[in-house]
Motif scaffolding. Sequence first.
Motif, short mmCIF file in Angstrom:
data_model
loop_
_atom_site.label_atom_id
_atom_site.label_comp_id
_atom_site.label_asym_id
_atom_site.label_seq_id
_atom_site.Cartn_x
_atom_site.Cartn_y
_atom_site.Cartn_z
N ASP A 65 -23.05 10.21 -17.16
CA ASP A 65 -22.86 11.25 -16.15
C ASP A 65 -21.39 11.68 -16.05
O ASP A 65 -20.51 10.85 -15.83
CB ASP A 65 -23.33 10.72 -14.79
N GLY A 66 -21.15 12.96 -16.23
CA GLY A 66 -19.81 13.52 -16.05
C GLY A 66 -18.88 13.34 -17.25
O GLY A 66 -17.76 13.83 -17.23
N LEU A 67 -19.32 12.64 -18.29
CA LEU A 67 -18.45 12.43 -19.45
C LEU A 67 -18.73 13.47 -20.53
O LEU A 67 -19.78 14.12 -20.52
CB LEU A 67 -18.68 11.03 -20.04
N SER A 68 -17.80 13.62 -21.46
CA SER A 68 -18.11 14.40 -22.65
C SER A 68 -17.65 13.61 -23.86
O SER A 68 -16.77 12.74 -23.77
CB SER A 68 -17.49 15.80 -22.59
N TRP A 69 -18.27 13.88 -25.00
CA TRP A 69 -17.97 13.10 -26.20
C TRP A 69 -18.39 13.85 -27.45
O TRP A 69 -19.36 14.60 -27.44
CB TRP A 69 -18.70 11.74 -26.14
N CYS A 70 -17.61 13.64 -28.51
CA CYS A 70 -18.01 14.09 -29.85
C CYS A 70 -17.11 13.40 -30.84
O CYS A 70 -16.03 12.91 -30.48
CB CYS A 70 -17.91 15.62 -29.99
N GLY A 71 -17.56 13.37 -32.08
CA GLY A 71 -16.78 12.74 -33.14
C GLY A 71 -16.29 13.79 -34.12
O GLY A 71 -16.29 15.00 -33.82
N GLU A 72 -15.89 13.30 -35.28
CA GLU A 72 -15.28 14.16 -36.30
C GLU A 72 -15.69 13.57 -37.64
O GLU A 72 -15.56 12.36 -37.83
CB GLU A 72 -13.77 14.08 -36.05
N PRO A 73 -16.24 14.39 -38.54
CA PRO A 73 -16.69 13.83 -39.82
C PRO A 73 -15.55 13.09 -40.52
O PRO A 73 -14.42 13.58 -40.53
CB PRO A 73 -17.10 15.06 -40.65
N GLY A 74 -15.85 11.93 -41.04
CA GLY A 74 -14.85 11.17 -41.78
C GLY A 74 -13.82 10.47 -40.93
O GLY A 74 -12.87 9.90 -41.46
N SER A 75 -13.96 10.53 -39.61
CA SER A 75 -12.99 9.84 -38.75
C SER A 75 -13.70 8.81 -37.87
O SER A 75 -14.80 9.07 -37.37
CB SER A 75 -12.29 10.87 -37.86
N PRO A 76 -13.08 7.64 -37.67
CA PRO A 76 -13.69 6.63 -36.80
C PRO A 76 -13.43 6.90 -35.32
O PRO A 76 -13.88 6.13 -34.46
CB PRO A 76 -13.01 5.34 -37.26
N ASP A 77 -12.70 7.97 -35.01
CA ASP A 77 -12.31 8.24 -33.62
C ASP A 77 -13.13 9.35 -32.97
O ASP A 77 -13.75 10.15 -33.66
CB ASP A 77 -10.85 8.67 -33.57
N LEU A 78 -13.08 9.40 -31.66
CA LEU A 78 -13.63 10.54 -30.93
C LEU A 78 -12.65 11.70 -31.04
O LEU A 78 -11.46 11.49 -31.29
CB LEU A 78 -13.83 10.20 -29.45
N ASN A 79 -13.13 12.91 -30.88
CA ASN A 79 -12.24 14.07 -30.81
C ASN A 79 -11.93 14.32 -29.33
O ASN A 79 -12.79 14.76 -28.57
CB ASN A 79 -12.91 15.28 -31.44
N TYR A 80 -10.68 14.01 -28.96
CA TYR A 80 -10.28 14.16 -27.56
C TYR A 80 -9.72 15.55 -27.28
O TYR A 80 -9.41 15.88 -26.13
CB TYR A 80 -9.23 13.10 -27.20
N GLN A 81 -9.59 16.37 -28.34
CA GLN A 81 -9.01 17.71 -28.16
C GLN A 81 -10.06 18.72 -27.73
O GLN A 81 -9.85 19.49 -26.82
CB GLN A 81 -8.37 18.19 -29.47
N SER A 82 -11.19 18.73 -28.44
CA SER A 82 -12.22 19.74 -28.15
C SER A 82 -13.56 19.23 -28.67
O SER A 82 -13.61 18.39 -29.58
CB SER A 82 -11.87 21.07 -28.82
N CYS A 83 -14.63 19.72 -28.08
CA CYS A 83 -15.99 19.42 -28.55
C CYS A 83 -16.78 20.74 -28.57
O CYS A 83 -16.42 21.67 -27.84
CB CYS A 83 -16.69 18.42 -27.63
N PRO A 84 -17.84 20.82 -29.38
CA PRO A 84 -18.59 22.07 -29.44
C PRO A 84 -19.17 22.48 -28.09
O PRO A 84 -19.67 21.64 -27.34
CB PRO A 84 -19.71 21.77 -30.44
N ASP A 85 -19.06 23.75 -27.82
CA ASP A 85 -19.64 24.34 -26.62
C ASP A 85 -21.04 24.86 -26.98
O ASP A 85 -21.24 25.43 -28.05
CB ASP A 85 -18.75 25.51 -26.17
N TRP A 86 -21.99 24.66 -26.05
CA TRP A 86 -23.40 25.01 -26.28
C TRP A 86 -23.57 26.47 -26.67
O TRP A 86 -24.28 26.81 -27.60
CB TRP A 86 -24.19 24.70 -25.01
#
Length: 248
Positions: free
Chosen positions: A117-138
Amino acid sequence: IYKWHHSGLNRWHGRGSTADFQKIIQERCDDYTQQIQPGARSRNCQGIKQAFTSAFISKDPCKATKEDYKPLLDLAYTTVPCNKAVFWSKTKELAHEYAKRRGLLTLEDTLLGSLADGLSWCGEPGSPDLNYQSCPDWKKDCRTNYFSVFWEALSERFAENVCGTVQVVLNGSIENAFDKMSIFGRVEAPNLRQMVTLKAWLVHDPGKPPSDSCSGPSIKELESILNQRSVRFICRDNLSRDQFLGSY
Ligand code: N1C
């Protein structure tokens, strides 16, 4: 410019992953299992966090499928007792207040709903990290993003598993209180089981006349979806927030 825009972490139009995502998941899971469900079989929060992150880490953030979340749902999905479930659409705060006062449960009161609840998350191909800069918008990027698909997969499981009389809190101050493109409209209503009774409440903003009613076309559309599934339907409209939270 081209490279930065098209392959950088900043390329998406939605909010980036929540800072400390994994730490928050672990903490919420520990709190939930200790405080909300004391005495319940203790849950492996490290494993749940692991299953959550491995659903999307290193993957194309626009290629989410429900199957990606199946291991997480199979590990951590919790059911709600019969007659206790509350759905909502465009009424999140009100529905939560109602559920709290009546001892009922929304999806965010279940373990997986409360984790996300209230969180957002996405990854990045080839990276073990989350993308903290931006995530796809619906709307602007892709519908099959990991955030949206998570809520769809979890909402589907929730709807399939509710029993008895369940409720939905709808916004009577918008033109179509039932929106067939919302998660409630697309995913939850069409997945209710036979023998369930759905009770809809149309609640309008204080000081404004209602914009939709139980006899309007949007609610008729909901009724026809439910009819096809032999789900019984009860509808109450013209309720102010106070009437709804109070004596009804
Ligand atoms: O699209 P909606 O509402 O109709 O979805 C609400 C519906 C509820 O009944 C919940 O069971 O679907 C479930 N649900 C959530 O619990 C939830 N928490 C947070 C669906 N979505 C949820 N979110 C996010 O808010 C998610 O990003 C989703 O798209 C919105 C819901 O917006 P809405 O249109 O008010």
